[in-house]
Structure formats: structure tokens, C-alpha cells
Design a protein around this motif. Structure first.
Motif, PDB file in Angstrom:
ATOM      1  N   THR A 184       0.832  -1.207   0.000  1.00 50.50           N
ATOM      2  CA  THR A 184       0.000   0.000   0.000  1.00 50.50           C
ATOM      3  C   THR A 184       0.868   1.260   0.000  1.00 50.50           C
ATOM      4  N   LEU A 185       1.829   1.287   0.908  1.00 53.13           N
ATOM      5  CA  LEU A 185       2.672   2.476   1.013  1.00 53.13           C
ATOM      6  C   LEU A 185       3.643   2.580  -0.170  1.00 53.13           C
ATOM      7  N   GLN A 220       9.454   2.368  20.601  1.00 55.18           N
ATOM      8  CA  GLN A 220       9.531   1.050  19.975  1.00 55.18           C
ATOM      9  C   GLN A 220       8.501   0.905  18.854  1.00 55.18           C
ATOM     10  N   LEU A 221       7.286   1.414  19.103  1.00 49.19           N
ATOM     11  CA  LEU A 221       6.245   1.337  18.071  1.00 49.19           C
ATOM     12  C   LEU A 221       6.580   2.227  16.875  1.00 49.19           C
ATOM     13  N   LEU A 222       7.186   3.390  17.131  1.00 51.14           N
ATOM     14  CA  LEU A 222       7.602   4.257  16.027  1.00 51.14           C
ATOM     15  C   LEU A 222       8.715   3.609  15.210  1.00 51.14           C
ATOM     16  N   THR A 223       9.587   2.853  15.898  1.00 50.80           N
ATOM     17  CA  THR A 223      10.640   2.132  15.176  1.00 50.80           C
ATOM     18  C   THR A 223      10.022   1.141  14.200  1.00 50.80           C
ATOM     19  N   ALA A 257       8.068   1.780   6.876  1.00 47.49           N
ATOM     20  CA  ALA A 257       8.140   2.829   5.859  1.00 47.49           C
ATOM     21  C   ALA A 257       9.381   2.687   4.991  1.00 47.49           C
ATOM     22  N   LEU A 258      10.513   2.346   5.605  1.00 43.48           N
ATOM     23  CA  LEU A 258      11.740   2.187   4.823  1.00 43.48           C
ATOM     24  C   LEU A 258      11.643   0.998   3.876  1.00 43.48           C
ATOM     25  N   LEU A 259      11.070  -0.114   4.371  1.00 44.31           N
ATOM     26  CA  LEU A 259      10.858  -1.251   3.477  1.00 44.31           C
ATOM     27  C   LEU A 259       9.931  -0.868   2.324  1.00 44.31           C
ATOM     28  N   SER A 260       8.909  -0.091   2.642  1.00 44.82           N
ATOM     29  CA  SER A 260       7.996   0.384   1.610  1.00 44.82           C
ATOM     30  C   SER A 260       8.708   1.319   0.641  1.00 44.82           C
ATOM     31  N   GLY A 261       9.647   2.128   1.175  1.00 44.60           N
ATOM     32  CA  GLY A 261      10.402   3.033   0.313  1.00 44.60           C
ATOM     33  C   GLY A 261      11.238   2.293  -0.702  1.00 44.60           C
ATOM     34  N   LEU A 266      13.752  10.282   2.300  1.00 45.30           N
ATOM     35  CA  LEU A 266      13.152  11.326   3.143  1.00 45.30           C
ATOM     36  C   LEU A 266      11.642  11.153   3.214  1.00 45.30           C
ATOM     37  N   LEU A 267      11.023  10.864   2.066  1.00 46.98           N
ATOM     38  CA  LEU A 267       9.577  10.677   2.040  1.00 46.98           C
ATOM     39  C   LEU A 267       9.179   9.494   2.909  1.00 46.98           C
ATOM     40  N   SER A 268       9.977   8.428   2.882  1.00 47.69           N
ATOM     41  CA  SER A 268       9.680   7.252   3.701  1.00 47.69           C
ATOM     42  C   SER A 268       9.769   7.577   5.184  1.00 47.69           C
ATOM     43  N   LEU A 269      10.821   8.295   5.571  1.00 46.41           N
ATOM     44  CA  LEU A 269      10.981   8.645   6.981  1.00 46.41           C
ATOM     45  C   LEU A 269       9.849   9.547   7.465  1.00 46.41           C
ATOM     46  N   VAL A 270       9.506  10.541   6.647  1.00 44.87           N
ATOM     47  CA  VAL A 270       8.434  11.477   7.041  1.00 44.87           C
ATOM     48  C   VAL A 270       7.113  10.735   7.176  1.00 44.87           C
ATOM     49  N   THR A 271       6.779   9.911   6.184  1.00 35.81           N
ATOM     50  CA  THR A 271       5.520   9.186   6.259  1.00 35.81           C
ATOM     51  C   THR A 271       5.522   8.202   7.423  1.00 35.81           C
ATOM     52  N   GLY A 272       6.686   7.588   7.693  1.00 37.93           N
ATOM     53  CA  GLY A 272       6.768   6.664   8.829  1.00 37.93           C
ATOM     54  C   GLY A 272       6.429   7.351  10.136  1.00 37.93           C
ATOM     55  N   VAL A 273       6.932   8.546  10.319  1.00 38.36           N
ATOM     56  CA  VAL A 273       6.639   9.292  11.551  1.00 38.36           C
ATOM     57  C   VAL A 273       5.194   9.768  11.559  1.00 38.36           C
TER      58      VAL A 273
END
Length: 842
Positions: A28-29, A354-357, A363-367, A408-415
């Protein structure tokens, strides 16, 4: 660091334990990130990329706008954009603030050259040749890939003619053959020595879908192209770009350049008299950054790419909302785990971290998966956005900047999508782990989850309305009556000038072309003209009626032969058409279209009247009127046009005919009795039999040429439909997920209802009602937003200023049906609940 490592390992274990959730979330991401990265690749290449030259930030373009190609006369607003060779030389000598100042032929793509490598078996090809000043490569600080580049000594009248070949041409057409360097090519039938190869990655001074194959000195243009305006002080045909010295202030530099330009053109005939002096007083020159080159493609594609970037961002937002919902569901399922961890002393900050990790890793895998989507998507976009550009200087492979953008987009969306679920999950109380039952009826999905679904539905509606508008726009353009007949018509572009023909030879050439093609079985009409309807070309002039004091009216003109109107399907409405008797020696005549007749004569008959430029309004006698047909663009309406016999010149023009470029035809229009699939081969053989150097510059069916004028609109319509469909899919998945979660949470309640006698239909209706309510709220929000957003794309639409009710209704119905289907599946599952099983679970 050890804590972070521990969190990463734990997060990977958790994701591995739930493969369905992980795969769904990543896919999805990845779609959202990949779509954005693909669009950003094009945005970076077209809008943000600098020329691959030394210190592009110090390059300044003289002239702040873009135009084409060879102009005479004074601009009404005084803003000079193109320049004569004389003005360029004066600027070069009079502005020491520039380290180098280079001149470049404007609109070289409209004047291809015919190139043939020396050798008996070599074939003449139509190629892009750009004429540039001798210091062109020096201005950009470039070194040759092989051989040498042009120098000032090459750009002197009478010097041996040399050329620099582009790296791509060298590799793709000649396989990097080193014997090319120092070898001879016949360009426009003249011998030219290839001095060297331009550096790899350099595609010229502008981003173009047709970059140069050869770079040639300006002073060779009179010989190679047989043009007389190179040293005409009143003809403006050069772009100028320079490298300023460090520390130069642009404000004073602009004033100085404007003063020199004004002085250079002060003696031109356009600035004589009171009106001319007023125009001269307004004359000025703008300066613009030149590091991205002469930005033709930027001007052409900027608005469309910005629209696509906005649309892809909305798709990413919908994807993020989906992931947030998945994480909320996942967090609710891990509520007991969080309660136990809190009871054992884990701090809330530690749980959130931990949940944010987990969210960031997801998100990084999705990136990374999105980069694969981006690569494939960029390839698709290149084919759609730049149709037919086989040498486009855009790299589809992920560049470091695109990789950085995706990261950067992955990190931002992850947060962004992980912070709320992490915070909610961390609120679990230790006592929750000790509660053994929940006899209370579950509330189903949270307000936040439902709000995310509403957001997705609203954004999806906006994108569906946008897709509908652009599709409606395309349909309007394609179904507009162009007053043309395109079936069984073929356009053969030629350039007799590059084949070595001089003006006195042209009349005989055109007669020969007509005779040879008429001898081809199946050919019905042979039209010859300077250019044809619905191609990217336009010749313009100002006209005035003889004996009337009115100011000149701008109009386009085309030079044609006698069969031209029949060949393109333009109908004569009054008077007569051109005949074989309208030769260079015959009285000068013209045929005008309906719009020009109305502009010049209102309700009077134009036949027998004389028109011409304001300084010689008696040049042409009007002998006919034709219907209004579309030429450069279907959106260019109320457009006056006049037509002149191919070999006739204005009666007032007493200059030498051998330098009159208006006598050279640019196209042959062939009308055949039936569809033929070998017309191009027949055309090439027929022209080669007349002259081996008379090459086909470009061949198209008339239908294909017309379709090309809708490429941008077709691309936007297709991509908005693609993104709209993707948004609809994601929104449907989101609604399905929340509804399924609601059903799972309310299993006990539904079991009790059915045990007490509730009908299956009432259970389905109850679940569907909740799903449709969320979609309905999304529609209520999305409709006014869509209506508001139309104002930002109105300039891209043809005769559309508001949302058509049918488009809005179609989008609403589509979203409602998708929402109904997404809610029906879990609703039917809920209605199949076994009351006894549900109560045992309780």
C-alpha cells in the motif's frame, strides 16, 4: 545505540510474525511512495535539473521569456527576447561583466539539416543541427569527449566548415567509431569536417525532446542553410546566454544590457516616426537564470507536472491514512501486550519509541519497494508524457537525488502515520491486562479510524472529479469539428533548401513533385505548402485593407499550391481557389478564411479587395474565402488566416528572390483513394528519384499528426484516471479494513442480536449503514473541496470553468458503489455469524 538495535530487532520479529499485515502495508505504502518518486524524477529532470556544465549558477540568459524562431519588427511591450547578430556582437564587445557570451540559433528544431556520411553507401538523414557561436562550448566550460570542440576561429566567414557531433549520435548511429573524428559529412549537400564529439551527458543549451545531433558555427549558416538574415540587423533570431564574472550585480547589468540593445536597434525601420520612437522608449531586456538552459520544455510541461505532483501527493496521503488504520487495528490487537509491558515498568516514552521504530522500518521497506515502482512508473511516464522522444535527456533510473527524496519521504511518512497509533497504543493501562472479560458491547472502530476513512473518501472524490474533468476536456478537444478531412491523408515533411535547391529552381521542383506523385497508383491529390494544419508551426503577419485607415490585424499565413485545400479537406465558400496559372509572374492573389473576412470587412464581400502589411496594403487581391479550419492548436479560436500561392511574393517585395525563405515548401499532403500502408516507402522512393538529397524529414498520417496535438491533454487525462483509480482502490481497502475490524469487535453483539431473532438482512443493513455513513461524510466534505479546486486547473481545461454535474454525479456514484462493495463483504460475513459460536467466544 543498543536500545535502538534492540528495537529494530524486535520490530523485525513482529513484522515477520504477521506477514499478511506486513505485505499489505508495504504494498500500500509502496504505491504511494513509488508514484511520488516517479513524478519527482520527471519534476527534477524537467524543472530542477541544472545543465551538466561548469558553475551553472553563473549562467545568465539575456531575455526573460521564450519565443521562436525568426522575428522581425518591434515587440509591442518592448521586451526584447531574440536578437540580431549585430546586437549580439555589440553586447559581446560592450559588456565586460560577462566572461563569455554565446549566441544560439532559436528554434533549431524547426530547421533540421540533411546529413550524410561521406561514402557511396551512406544514406542522407534528417538530423537536428544547431548553429552556435564559436565560444559556445567555452561559455559552458566543457571539454570534448573526443577530438576538439568549436572555437572562435571556426566562427569566421570563409573558414573551413566544421561541426561537433553529440555523444549520443556518435554512440547510437556510429557505434563510437573513432574514424568519425576528422571525417567528412555532407550537411545540406556541403562538405563538413567533424572536429570532435561533445561531452557525454550534454544535450545542448536547452532541455528538448529533439536535442542536436550536430553543432555548427553561426557563420556557416549562410552557406549551409542558404539564409540571408544572419547579418541582417533587423532580423532577430538568436538566443543569448552568458557567464557573468563573480560578484557582478544583476540590476546594473540589466540596465547596461538594455541600453546597448536599445542603441543597437535604434536605426531599424520599425523605430522611425512617432510610433517607432515610443516603442524604442519602452525597449528593455530581462535577465533570467541560465543554469537550467533555455527552458523550453520547462515552460511547456511545468503546469502539467505540478498537477501530477499534487495528485500523487494526495494518493500518498490516502495510502498513509490506510497504513495508519492498519496500525491502529494492530495496536488494538496488541493492547494486552502493552498493558503487561506497562505493568512490568516500561515507560510510555519507551513504548512509543519502539512502536515508532516499527513504523519507520515498515516505511523504509515500503520506500525500497517504492523505488521499484518508481523506476517502472518513470519508464511508463516517459512514454506517456514525452511520446515519440527517443533521445530525451532524462534518466529513468533512480538518481542520488531521487533516492534521497524517496528515503526522506519514507521517513516522514513513517513518523506521520505512525505517531498517532503509537500514542494510542501506549495509553494501555496495566489493569486492562487483568480484566478477564468484556461483557460490555464493543464500540467497534474508533473515531480516529472512521475519520481516516472519511478523509480517504473525500480525497478520492477530489481525484475522481479531477479525472473526470480532464477526461471531459480531452473528449471536447478530440470531438471538436476541425473542418478538416484526415482519412486517407498523409503528411510528408520535406526541406528543399537543405537538398541544395535555390529559389529559381523551386517552381520546376514543385511541378515535378506533383507529376511524380500523381503517377503513383492510388494517389488522388498532391498538396504542397509551407506547413499543414495541426502541426507545431505558425507564420504570422499584420494585415490592413487598402484604402482603409484601420490599424493592422494579426493573421497567420500559409503558402500553398492549387491542390492543397482539397488535400486537407478545406472547403471553398466564395470566389475561386488557386490554379496552375497563379505563378510567380502572375498578379498576386490571396484566399482568406471566414474569420479574417469578418475581422476586415464585417458583412461586406471581400472578393476583389486588396490587403497587405500596413506599409503596403495593396500586395494581394482577395480571390476566395475558405472555411475556418484549425491550424496550430484547436484551442486557438477566432483566428484569422490567409493563403498565398506557393511561388508568389508580395507585390511590394522587390528584393532578391534567391534569399526568400518563404518560397520553400515544408510539407506535401497526399490524399489517396483508399488506405495504404506503404505510403512512406513510396514517398521516400519518389523523392529520391527526383533528388537523392531530397529526404523525408518526417512522415505521418494526417490522423496521427492531429492526435499529436492532444498528447499533453491525453497524458493528463490518463494519469489522473490512473491515480484516481488507485486512490479509489486504496480508499475502498481502507473502508473494508475498518468495517471488517468493526465486525470483528462486534462479533459478540451481533451473535446476541441474532440469538434474539435479528434477521440476516437487518444485520447486513446495520453494517452497511455504518460503512455508507462514513463514505457519505467523505462525499459531503469532498464535493465542496472538488468544486473549490477547479479554479486551480481551469487554465488547463478547454471551455470548462466549473464541474459538470455529470462528472460530479459519476464520481459520486463510482465512490458510492466502491464503498458499498467494500462494506458489503464484511457485512455478509457478519450476517453469517453463528450465535452459539459467538457466545462461546464471549
Amino acid at each position: 545505540m543498543s536500545t535502538l538495535t534492540q528495537d529494530v530487532r524486535y520490530a523485525l520479529r513482529q513484522l515477520r510474525k504477521t506477514p499478511a499485515f506486513t505485505i499489505t502495508a508495504i504494498l500500500t505504502l509502496a504505491l504511494g511512495i513509488g508514484a511520488n518518486a516517479a513524478i519527482f524524477t520527471l519534476v527534477h529532470a524537467v524543472l530542477l535539473q541544472s545543465l551538466p556544465v561548469a558553475e551553472p549558477s553563473r549562467l545568465i540568459r539575456i531575455g526573460s521569456k521564450i519565443t521562436c524562431c525568426v522575428n522581425s519588427g518591434a515587440p509591442d511591450d518592448g521586451d526584447n527576447i531574440l536578437f540580431s547578430t549585430q546586437t549580439y556582437q555589440q553586447l559581446k564587445q560592450g559588456v565586460p561583466e560577462f566572461e563569455e557570451l554565446a549566441a544560439i540559433q532559436a528554434g533549431f528544431a524547426y530547421r533540421p539539416v540533411i546529413a550524410r556520411r561521406d561514402g557511396a553507401q551512406a544514406e542522407a538523414r534528417s538530423s537536428m543541427g544547431e548553429f552556435v557561436s564559436g565560444n559556445y562550448f567555452q561559455t559552458f566550460g566543457l571539454n570534448p569527449q573526443a577530438g576538439r570542440l568549436l572555437t572562435e576561429a571556426d566562427d569566421i566567414a570563409g573558414a573551413p566548415i566544421v561541426a561537433v557531433m553529440s555523444y549520443d549520435t556518435w554512440q547510437n548511429q556510429f557505434s563510437g567509431d573513432t574514424s568519425i573524428i576528422g571525417g567528412t559529412f555532407w550537411i545540406n549537400t556541403k562538405a563538413v569536417t567533424v572536429a570532435g564529439i561533445a561531452p557525454k551527458g550534454f544535450y545542448g543549451d536547452r532541455l528538448s525532446s529533439t536535442p542536436p545531433n550536430f553543432y555548427l558555427p553561426i557563420e556557416s549558416m549562410p552557406v549551409l542553410a542558404n539564409v540571408g538574415y544572419v547579418h541582417d540587423p533587423e532580423t532577430h533570431w538568436l538566443d543569448i546566454i552568458g557567464r557573468v564574472k563573480p560578484g557582478v550585480a544583476l540590476g546594473p547589468l540589466q540596465q547596461k544590457v538594455s541600453a546597448i540593445v536599445k542603441q543597437s536597434i535604434a536605426d531599424n525601420k520599425d523605430f522611425i516616426g512617432d510610433k517607432g520612437k515610443a516603442l524604442l522608449a519602452k525597449t528593455h531586456v530581462g535577465l533570467a537564470p541560465g543554469g537550467a538552459g533555455i527552458e523550453e520544455m520547462k515552460d511547456q510541461y511545468a503546469s502539467n507536472l505540478r498537477i501530477l505532483m499534487t495528485i500523487s501527493a494526495l494518493v500518498l496521503l490516502i495510502a498513509c491514512a490506510n497504513i495508519a488504520n492498519l496500525l491502529l487495528v494492530r495496536g488494538m490487537g496488541r493492547k494486552t501486550e502493552m498493558s503487561v509491558r506497562t505493568a512490568l515498568g516500561a515507560m510510555r516514552r519507551r513504548i512509543i519509541g519502539q512502536l515508532l521504530t516499527e513504523s519507520l522500518i515498515l516505511a523504509l521497506l515500503s520506500g525500497f519497494a517504492g523505488l521499484a515502482v518508481a523506476f517502472a512508473g518513470t519508464q511508463m511516464l516517459l512514454r506517456m508524457v514525452f511520446n515519440g522522444a527517443n533521445r530525451l535527456p532524462i534518466q529513468a533510473s533512480p538518481s542520488p537525488i531521487v533516492l534521497g527524496f524517496a528515503l526522506l519521504l519514507s521517513l516522514v511518512t513513517g513518523v506521520v502515520f505512525g505517531i498517532a497509533p503509537a500514542w494510542i497504543a501506549a495509553q494501555a493501562q496495566p489493569a486492562d491486562a487483568l480484566r478477564s472479560g468484556t461483557r460490555a458491547t464493543s464500540t467497534g472502530a474508533s473515531l480516529l479510524q472512521k475519520g481516516l476513512v472519511v478523509l480517504q473518501a473525500g480525497l478520492s472524490l477530489v481525484l475522481l472529479v479531477g479525472a473526470g474533468l480532464f477526461s471531459q476536456n480531452l473528449a471536447k478537444l478530440q470531438h471538436k469539428d476541425l473542418k478538416l478531412e484526415s482519412h486517407n491523408r498523409y503528411i510528408v515533411h520535406i526541406n528543399p533548401q537543405t537538398a541544395g535547391y535555390m529559389a529559381p529552381q523551386l517552381e520546376a521542383l514543385y511541378r515535378t513533385i506533383e507529376d511524380r506523385f500523381h503517377a503513383v497508383p492510388g494517389v488522388k491529390k498532391v498538396g504542397i505548402s509551407t506547413y499543414t494544419p495541426m502541426e507545431d508551426n505558425n507564420w504570422g503577419n499584420y494585415l490592413q485593407v487598402q484604402g482603409q485607415p484601420t490599424h493592422g490585424i494579426g493573421a497567420s499565413f500559409v503558402k500553398t499550391n492549387a491542390e492543397y485545400f482539397a488535400s486537407v479537406g478545406t472547403h471553398l465558400l466564395a470566389g475561386r481557389g488557386f490554379t496552375m496559372r497563379d505563378t510567380a509572374a502572375a498578379p498576386t492573389v490571396t484566399i482568406i478564411n471566414q474569420k479574417l473576412a469578418q475581422q476586415l470587412f464585417q458583412n461586406s464581400s471581400p472578393l476583389g479587395q486588396h490587403i497587405g502589411p500596413p506599409k503596403s496594403p495593396g500586395d494581394y487581391e482577395i480571390v476566395g474565402v475558405v472555411e475556418d479550419t484549425a491550424y496550430t492548436d484547436v484551442k486557438w479560436e477566432n483566428h484569422g488566416m490567409y493563403f498565398v500561392p506557393m511561388m508568389q511574393r508580395p507585390a511590394s517585395d522587390t528584393g532578391p528572390a534567391d534569399k526568400d525563405e518563404g518560397l520553400y515548401a515544408g510539407a506535401i499532403v497526399l490524399q489517396t483513394e483508399r488506405p495504404m500502408d506503404n505510403v512512406e516507402a513510396l514517398a521516400r522512393r519518389t523523392l529520391a528519384s527526383i533528388n537523392p538529397n531530397l529526404s523525408v524529414v518526417k512522415f505521418q498520417t494526417f490522423n496521427a499528426q492531429i492526435a499529436d496535438r492532444f498528447t499533453d491533454d491525453r497524458t493528463i487525462a490518463r494519469l489522473t484516471m490512473l491515480f484516481g483509480g488507485l486512490a479509489l482502490l486504496l480508499a475502498s481497502v481502507g473502508l473494508y479494513g475498518v468495517t471488517s475490524y468493526t465486525v470483528a469487535r462486534r462479533t459478540s453483539e451481533i451473535g446476541i442480536r441474532m440469538a434474539l431473532g435479528a434477521e440476516r438482512a437487518s444485520v447486513v443493513a446495520m453494517i452497511l449503514r455504518s460503512a455508507m455513513l462514513q463514505a457519505g461524510i467523505g462525499l459531503a466534505i469532498g464535493i465542496p473541496v472538488a468544486l473549490f479546486c477547479v479554479r486551480y486547473v481551469k487554465s488547463q481545461l478547454y471551455n470548462i470553468s466549473s464541474v459538470d454535474p455529470s462528472v460530479l454525479a459519476g464520481a459520486v456514484v463510482t465512490l458510492a458503489l466502491a464503498a458499498g462493495l467494500a462494506g458489503l463483504i464484511p457485512a455478509r460475513r457478519a450476517a453469517s455469524t453463528d450465535p452459539a459460536q459467538a457466545l462461546r467466544m464471549e
